[in-house]
Write an enzyme that holds these catalytic residues in place. Sequence first.
Site, short mmCIF file in Angstrom:
data_model
loop_
_atom_site.label_atom_id
_atom_site.label_comp_id
_atom_site.label_asym_id
_atom_site.label_seq_id
_atom_site.Cartn_x
_atom_site.Cartn_y
_atom_site.Cartn_z
N ASP A 14 121.07 58.34 54.83
CA ASP A 14 120.46 57.33 55.71
C ASP A 14 119.03 57.59 56.19
O ASP A 14 118.72 57.33 57.36
CB ASP A 14 121.34 57.11 56.95
CG ASP A 14 122.78 56.81 56.63
OD1 ASP A 14 123.08 56.45 55.48
OD2 ASP A 14 123.63 56.94 57.54
N LYS A 76 126.39 51.52 52.91
CA LYS A 76 127.62 51.77 53.68
C LYS A 76 127.52 51.11 55.04
O LYS A 76 126.42 50.86 55.54
CB LYS A 76 127.88 53.26 53.82
CG LYS A 76 126.86 54.02 54.62
CD LYS A 76 127.19 55.53 54.61
CE LYS A 76 126.25 56.34 55.46
NZ LYS A 76 126.32 56.10 56.90
N CYS A 109 125.96 60.14 61.63
CA CYS A 109 126.33 59.92 60.22
C CYS A 109 126.47 61.22 59.44
O CYS A 109 127.40 61.36 58.64
CB CYS A 109 125.34 58.98 59.55
SG CYS A 109 125.40 57.31 60.23
#
Length: 180
Positions: A14, A76, A109
Amino acid sequence: MALAKEKSVLVIVDVQGKLARIMSNSDALIGQLGVLIEGAKLLDMPIIWLEQLPDKLGPTVESLAEKLLPEQPIAKSAFSGYGEAAFRERLKKEGRTQVILAGIETHVCVYQTAQDLLENDYKVTVVADAVSSRSEENKQIGLQMMTQRGAKLSCVEAVLFELQQKAEGEAFRGLIKLIK
């Protein structure tokens, strides 16, 4: 257990858009991620690239996305990469048991991905100088949570040289150029 390039996969989590730019020490983070990605490519290691809600958070930082090509990101919505079926399938296809984790945010995350990987019998190494959060405190808490659950901490140089194992060959010469 030592890292072995034949058993390892690099997972980039990310590192997207404006969010990446507001991380603590973002310039250093992006630089270290670039070295890690290029090093993994020199060592012929697979790289899995994740993006959290790319339609909302934007794409991966351009300088890193260019290094990650020809790979394509896996989108995601779950905080954990492991919560995404496409990620689990790709990981299974690679057949690797050691996961090297880097990206953002350390305490959300990256942490949740590490936790799920550990619960599913993967060996996890978190690259401490290639992860970040908006605050240094949250980064440190995230690192602590991951180590408490069994992840190993390392840094970009240590990971690359552990994977390389010997101070010889083309890959070694390439790594020296990357690190300097």
